[in-house]
Write a protein that holds these residues in place. Structure first.
Motif, mmCIF file in Angstrom:
data_model
loop_
_atom_site.group_PDB
_atom_site.id
_atom_site.type_symbol
_atom_site.label_atom_id
_atom_site.label_comp_id
_atom_site.label_asym_id
_atom_site.label_seq_id
_atom_site.Cartn_x
_atom_site.Cartn_y
_atom_site.Cartn_z
ATOM 1 N N ASP A 286 46.499 31.136 24.620
ATOM 2 C CA ASP A 286 46.610 29.725 24.238
ATOM 3 C C ASP A 286 46.970 28.894 25.468
ATOM 4 O O ASP A 286 48.083 28.969 25.975
ATOM 5 C CB ASP A 286 47.670 29.544 23.151
ATOM 6 N N LEU A 287 46.019 28.100 25.939
ATOM 7 C CA LEU A 287 46.238 27.293 27.149
ATOM 8 C C LEU A 287 47.294 26.215 26.940
ATOM 9 O O LEU A 287 47.962 25.807 27.890
ATOM 10 C CB LEU A 287 44.932 26.604 27.556
ATOM 11 N N LYS A 288 47.464 25.775 25.710
ATOM 12 C CA LYS A 288 48.390 24.687 25.432
ATOM 13 C C LYS A 288 49.814 25.192 25.236
ATOM 14 O O LYS A 288 50.758 24.683 25.845
ATOM 15 C CB LYS A 288 47.933 23.921 24.192
ATOM 16 N N ARG A 289 49.967 26.235 24.401
ATOM 17 C CA ARG A 289 51.311 26.638 23.982
ATOM 18 C C ARG A 289 51.815 27.902 24.650
ATOM 19 O O ARG A 289 52.995 28.228 24.552
ATOM 20 C CB ARG A 289 51.337 26.837 22.468
ATOM 21 N N GLU A 352 40.503 23.331 28.998
ATOM 22 C CA GLU A 352 40.651 22.957 27.589
ATOM 23 C C GLU A 352 39.465 22.096 27.141
ATOM 24 O O GLU A 352 38.920 22.282 26.040
ATOM 25 C CB GLU A 352 41.964 22.197 27.412
ATOM 26 N N HIS A 353 39.058 21.167 27.993
ATOM 27 C CA HIS A 353 37.902 20.336 27.649
ATOM 28 C C HIS A 353 36.636 21.177 27.490
ATOM 29 O O HIS A 353 35.818 20.926 26.593
ATOM 30 C CB HIS A 353 37.689 19.277 28.734
ATOM 31 N N ARG A 354 36.475 22.158 28.370
ATOM 32 C CA ARG A 354 35.291 23.019 28.259
ATOM 33 C C ARG A 354 35.283 23.746 26.906
ATOM 34 O O ARG A 354 34.248 23.861 26.245
ATOM 35 C CB ARG A 354 35.270 24.051 29.393
ATOM 36 N N LEU A 355 36.453 24.244 26.501
ATOM 37 C CA LEU A 355 36.551 24.931 25.209
ATOM 38 C C LEU A 355 36.102 24.024 24.070
ATOM 39 O O LEU A 355 35.406 24.455 23.134
ATOM 40 C CB LEU A 355 37.988 25.383 24.957
ATOM 41 N N GLN A 356 36.501 22.755 24.124
ATOM 42 C CA GLN A 356 36.248 21.839 23.019
ATOM 43 C C GLN A 356 34.833 21.277 23.040
ATOM 44 O O GLN A 356 34.316 20.849 22.011
ATOM 45 C CB GLN A 356 37.289 20.716 23.050
ATOM 46 N N MET A 357 34.207 21.260 24.233
ATOM 47 C CA MET A 357 32.828 20.791 24.313
ATOM 48 C C MET A 357 31.862 21.705 23.562
ATOM 49 O O MET A 357 30.803 21.269 23.103
ATOM 50 C CB MET A 357 32.371 20.749 25.776
ATOM 51 N N VAL A 358 32.213 22.979 23.470
ATOM 52 C CA VAL A 358 31.266 23.956 22.924
ATOM 53 C C VAL A 358 30.866 23.586 21.504
ATOM 54 O O VAL A 358 29.677 23.472 21.178
ATOM 55 C CB VAL A 358 31.866 25.377 22.980
ATOM 56 N N SER A 359 31.865 23.375 20.635
ATOM 57 C CA SER A 359 31.549 23.121 19.224
ATOM 58 C C SER A 359 32.319 21.943 18.648
ATOM 59 O O SER A 359 32.413 21.809 17.426
ATOM 60 C CB SER A 359 31.843 24.376 18.388
ATOM 61 N N THR A 363 40.430 23.229 19.681
ATOM 62 C CA THR A 363 40.936 24.543 20.069
ATOM 63 C C THR A 363 41.536 24.469 21.456
ATOM 64 O O THR A 363 41.123 23.656 22.287
ATOM 65 C CB THR A 363 39.807 25.594 20.048
ATOM 66 N N HIS A 364 42.553 25.316 21.675
ATOM 67 C CA HIS A 364 43.208 25.360 22.980
ATOM 68 C C HIS A 364 43.253 26.791 23.511
ATOM 69 O O HIS A 364 43.833 27.036 24.562
ATOM 70 C CB HIS A 364 44.643 24.821 22.875
ATOM 71 N N ALA A 365 42.665 27.717 22.769
ATOM 72 C CA ALA A 365 42.761 29.130 23.126
ATOM 73 C C ALA A 365 41.451 29.631 23.720
ATOM 74 O O ALA A 365 40.351 29.260 23.270
ATOM 75 C CB ALA A 365 43.107 29.965 21.894
ATOM 76 N N LEU A 366 41.581 30.471 24.733
ATOM 77 C CA LEU A 366 40.401 31.140 25.256
ATOM 78 C C LEU A 366 39.787 31.986 24.144
ATOM 79 O O LEU A 366 40.511 32.578 23.334
ATOM 80 C CB LEU A 366 40.777 32.042 26.433
ATOM 81 N N PRO A 367 38.459 32.050 24.082
ATOM 82 C CA PRO A 367 37.842 32.859 23.013
ATOM 83 C C PRO A 367 38.285 34.319 23.093
ATOM 84 O O PRO A 367 38.391 34.900 24.181
ATOM 85 C CB PRO A 367 36.342 32.723 23.295
ATOM 86 N N ALA A 368 38.536 34.904 21.943
ATOM 87 C CA ALA A 368 38.878 36.334 21.902
ATOM 88 C C ALA A 368 37.633 37.188 22.074
ATOM 89 O O ALA A 368 37.698 38.307 22.578
ATOM 90 C CB ALA A 368 39.575 36.662 20.587
ATOM 91 N N ASN A 369 36.487 36.658 21.670
ATOM 92 C CA ASN A 369 35.217 37.358 21.814
ATOM 93 C C ASN A 369 34.756 37.266 23.269
ATOM 94 O O ASN A 369 34.689 36.184 23.849
ATOM 95 C CB ASN A 369 34.190 36.719 20.884
ATOM 96 N N LEU A 370 34.408 38.405 23.871
ATOM 97 C CA LEU A 370 34.084 38.415 25.296
ATOM 98 C C LEU A 370 32.817 37.625 25.590
ATOM 99 O O LEU A 370 32.719 36.960 26.634
ATOM 100 C CB LEU A 370 33.944 39.859 25.786
ATOM 101 N N ALA A 371 31.830 37.691 24.701
ATOM 102 C CA ALA A 371 30.610 36.920 24.919
ATOM 103 C C ALA A 371 30.903 35.422 24.897
ATOM 104 O O ALA A 371 30.380 34.649 25.714
ATOM 105 C CB ALA A 371 29.564 37.280 23.866
ATOM 106 N N ALA A 372 31.738 35.001 23.946
ATOM 107 C CA ALA A 372 32.114 33.588 23.874
ATOM 108 C C ALA A 372 32.924 33.175 25.092
ATOM 109 O O ALA A 372 32.801 32.051 25.602
ATOM 110 C CB ALA A 372 32.902 33.326 22.587
#
Length: 927
Positions: A286-289, A352-359, A363-372
């Motif tokens: 979690d990048l935020k917390r 964090e912005h990159r994470l939120q641009m996707v969909s 969200t503030h967490a790096l994806p748990a799925n390696l492909a994501a």
């Protein structure tokens, strides 16, 4: 400029790569590109300004407010997203544009909701206060907004037979629906109203007076922290700003509350434990917390702001980067820490912005799925998820270790209530005996009496609990004080005068080193102990490292004193200056004590030499005169206007004129004015020139000396003005010059030798200097001059004898005799014409008019005067435990050496007196 402001620029951006990455790795942006082909064409051509204007106008053709805002939101998200990916915008610009849209959207929704109910009424009485990232103008792509909605029942339009409160709730519900409801066009913003007071029971919109009452009486610590980043952002902004101005003292408290700060630190510790306990940086982090994440950078800045912002308005920045920069500029945090935390914050926010641009998800967490995870990394132009994780790990560690250090200082471990002493803990009497106290039975009874109900500050259970936490350290510090019982008695006086002591106890618990300094003050400096008894918040300033620096120039001090806040009136300015001057004088006194005790300023260095402290006290007084006289003049001019071509000037005489005040000095002032005394002011209530400046002088004297809740600053002595008590308070330059040339007595010309302008325009200062120079340069009969001086000195000896054996001002062979010798020689020989006695003596010595040891005598006597005014104000010998401090500050090995040096100095003055006046003076033997 903050690091967030640097960027490649739109003309050097890689728009082709940005468009390709948006389509390949961000389904939300790819879908928007397909839906908005005109905007996509502008972006692919790199026409950012045109694209931004197009996005902001996207909803103009929509009749329905919600639809218009949704179209603008989608267009703006696409424009800023692609420009961000292209490197065309710095992070700060991205966040400001998003925040500005939130402000516009909220304002539009509020006005539309009010108009739906009362279309013909003028809009007023409903405002939104932005908190969190919107308040700081740091919104991200998928942020919630967290406003506080306020209404004023007296001005909010509402329908007939409808209560204002009922109308406000309906307006609030409409605003939330307009912004957060999902339609085929998406949503505008998720609106979170849970930061409002008592959100579980309170209405969506809060009445203005009810909100003020809450924040002034029952708000929690986290609410105070939340308002660091508050802004009146929408609706009736003037009403919202008035509300923020009203509750500003709740947010920015001059008196520290380490208990509240600890609560905030405990909150972040709980967040860290929940999101990062045992978790390494990796997929799902979690990048935020998480530890070393965005929130820890924000809280690092905010905790320091809460501690120091009450006294320094320059730290009241809403943005995280500006706050870090301001804290570093003020010397509160290390410059390197500010740079590392700032750069880390920027990078974490970008990811964090990159994470939120996707969909378009919050969200503030790096994806748990390696492909994501790989997908997000490639959107950011990194090779894969492993590179992204490695970068985040390095950032997290850099932030985390710095936040660890902060938690260790103000965190929950050092502030959580301690358990009650175990039954096996030694009784108080045994503790006192182990610390070396005598008569432990009586002393234990006395200490236990503090919490028996007789001491007001210790009547409440919270206060007694806070005191119990510091009692062991307090007793140990008392035991180590050079005079434990004297320190204990003064501690009791401080306690007795405190209406509440909880914050003092918490501060001492948070900063144990302050206890040692406090005990030195209580043991050795009754003048400072009395100040503490009146203002316990003076302890707060000692946590700031700059408290042990000498203040800078008069101009720098005046700038600091004048630094205020929007909406401050005349009385607030007076109180603020009085408080700040009191803090500066207290800090200078502590510097003396700490230096004399061999503390971290051991030895006689720049910070603890009484001569340097005397000069600093003079600069503080001069700065206070400049600021307060300026404020009094502006206030006076509002009613009486200005006298054309006339201005006030003030001469400082005595120790102020000579630049060597003590803590007990009054201010010898002469008020003058330039221009024609027959002129009249131009204003609503005009006054003649002489009456105008005499009344203005009274205002300035009141500003400097009238006691208020913040205390009085100085005693002001105006008896050295022309004609003394019989003359007007302020006279024109012309009258002053004529009086000095034609009517002044010899003693008045002697006093003029230490006169210098402390207030006035540069041209007026030059004029006054010329008047003084012409007066002192006139030829004199040496015999008359000496006879007049001897007569005056005899009258002083008769009417103002020395108070005690260390009253080195009035003792024969003391500083008054030094001044008489210097001034008579200055007037007789017309040399060494400077108000600085030290410089004048050096020039007289070089001219062969005084002996070489005369300057040494002056320096010793002045150091001793500055010191004993603080430590033995009655002029007697300080207690034995304090005598080594006095000796050290006077650059002597020990007390006996000081007494011997004092005798030698007085003999040197007496010898020079005899050489100057032909009269032998008898030196009283000190007791």
């Amino acid at each position: 400029m903050s690091g967030t402001e640097t960027a490649t620029g739109a003309d050097q951006a890689d728009w082709t790569s940005a468009m390709a990455r948006a389509r390949a790795h961000a389904p939300f942006l790819a879908d928007a590109l397909d839906k908005l082909p005109d905007l996509a064409n502008l972006l692919s051509s790199g026409l950012f300004d045109d694209a931004l204007a197009h996005a902001k106008a996207a909803g103009h053709d929509e009749a329905e407010t919600g639809a218009a805002l949704r179209r603008e939101r989608l267009s703006l998200a696409l424009t800023l997203g692609v420009a961000d990916l292209a490197g065309a915008l710095p992070l700060a610009r991205v966040m400001r544009e998003l925040s500005a849209f939130a402000d516009r959207a909220l304002d539009t929704a509020i006005r539309d909701a009010v108009a739906q109910r009362t279309a013909d009424a003028d809009f007023a009485g409903f405002a939104a206060i932005a908190l969190g990232k919107q308040g700081a103008e740091e919104l991200n792509y998928s942020s919630d907004i967290d406003p506080i909605l306020l209404y004023d029942p007296a001005t909010l339009p509402h329908r007939p037979r409808e209560e204002a409160g009922e109308a406000a709730q309906r307006i609030a519900r409409t605003v939330v629906q307009t912004l957060s409801a999902r339609t085929e066009l998406g949503y505008v913003f998720r609106v979170d109203l849970r930061l409002r007071p008592a959100s579980e029971v309170s209405p969506l919109a809060i009445p203005l007076l009810g909100a003020i009452s809450h924040y002034e009486s029952s708000a929690l610590a986290w609410e105070r922290a939340a308002y660091i980043r508050s802004r009146a952002c929408a609706g009736d902004v003037a009403m919202g700003q008035a509300f923020l101005d009203t509750i500003r003292p709740f947010v920015w408290r001059r008196s520290l509350d380490f208990g509240a700060i600890a609560e905030i630190a405990a909150l972040t510790a709980r967040i860290r434990a929940h999101y990062a306990a045992g978790q390494q940086v990796g997929p799902g982090f979690d990048l935020k917390r998480g530890r070393g994440g965005i929130r820890e950078v924000e809280f690092f800045a905010q905790v320091h702001q809460l501690i120091h912002g009450g006294r320094d308005p320059s730290l009241r920045m809403r943005g995280t980067r500006p706050a870090l920069d301001a804290l570093a500029a003020a010397g509160i945090i290390d410059t390197e820490d500010a740079a590392v935390l700032g750069a880390s914050y920027d990078r974490l926010r970008t990811i964090e912005h990159r994470l939120q641009m996707v969909s378009d998800q919050q969200t503030h967490a790096l994806p748990a799925n390696l492909a994501a995870l790989d997908n997000v990394a490639r959107l950011d132009r990194l090779p894969d998820g492993a590179a992204l994780v490695a970068e985040v790990a390095a950032i997290s560690e850099a932030v985390g270790v710095r936040y660890d250090a902060l938690l260790a200082t103000v965190g929950p471990k050092s502030h959580s209530p301690r358990p009650a002493p175990s039954p096996t803990a030694p009784p108080l009497r045994e503790q006192l005996a182990a610390l070396g106290f005598a008569d432990t039975e009586a002393l234990a009874t006395r200490i236990e009496g503090w919490t028996s109900g007789s001491t007001r500050a210790l009547r409440g259970p919270e206060a007694r609990s806070a005191f119990a936490n510091i009692r062991p350290a307090l007793l140990a510090a008392l035991a180590e004080a050079p005079d434990p019982m004297r320190a204990l008695l003064r501690w009791e006086q401080v306690l007795a005068n405190l209406p509440s002591a909880i914050n003092v106890f918490r501060l001492l618990e948070a900063r144990p080193a302050l206890l040692a300094i406090l005990m030195k003050v209580l043991a050795h400096a009754p003048a400072l102990a009395d100040e503490l008894a009146r203002r316990a918040d003076l302890i707060d300033i000692l946590i700031d490292r700059t408290a042990f620096d000498l203040p800078g120039s008069v101009e720098d001090i005046a700038t600091g004193l004048a630094r205020g806040e929007a909406g401050d009136d005349y009385q607030r300015l007076l109180d603020r200056v009085r408080l700040r001057v009191g803090e500066l004088r207290f800090a200078l006194g502590v510097q003396l004590i700490e230096g004399g005790c061999g503390g971290h300023m051991a030895g006689v260095g720049a910070c603890s030499d009484p001569l340097d402290v005397a000069a600093a006290l003079s600069r503080v007084a001069e700065a206070a005169i400049i600021v307060l006289a300026g404020a009094a003049t502006r206030e006076f001019e509002r009613v009486h206007g200005q006298v054309p071509d006339s201005r006030m000037a003030i001469l400082g005489l005595g120790r102020l004129g000579g630049g060597a005040l003590t803590h007990a000095s009054d201010l010898d002032l002469v008020f003058l004015f330039s221009g024609d005394f027959m002129a009249e002011s131009v204003g609503p209530k005009p006054l003649g020139g002489t009456l105008y400046f005499n009344r203005l002088a009274q205002r300035v004297i009141a500003a400097l000396s009238v006691p208020t809740a913040a205390g009085a600053l100085y005693e002001v002595d105006v008896r050295l003005r022309p004609s003394g008590a019989q003359g007007p308070l302020a006279v024109s330059f012309e009258s002053f010059a004529r009086y000095q040339r034609e009517e002044a007595w010899t003693w008045e010309h002697m006093a003029l030798m230490r006169a210098r302008p402390v207030l006035g325009e540069p041209a007026d200062r030059v004029t006054l200097a010329a008047i003084i120079a012409s007066v002192v340069a006139q030829p004199r009969d040496a015999g008359t001059l000496c006879a007049d001086a001897l007569k005056m000195r005899g009258e002083i000896a008769q009417h103002k004898p020395a108070k005690g054996p260390l009253d080195v001002k009035l003792l024969r062979g003391g500083l008054v005799d030094v001044e008489f010798v210097v001034h008579v020689l200055q007037l007789r020989e017309r040399v060494a014409l400077t108000p600085d006695l030290r410089t004048a003596i050096a020039e007289l010595t070089a001219a062969g008019l005084v002996a070489a040891d005369f300057g040494t005598a002056h320096d010793l006597l002045t150091r001793l005067l500055v010191t004993v005014r603080l430590m033995a104000p009655d002029g007697g010998h300080p207690p034995p435990a304090s005598q080594p401090i006095v000796a050290r500050l006077c650059v002597q090995e020990d007390w006996e050496s000081l007494l011997s040096a004092l005798r030698t100095a007085r003999e040197a003055v007496a010898a020079q007196w005899a050489a100057t006046f032909g009269e032998t003076i008898a030196l009283e033997k000190p007791e």
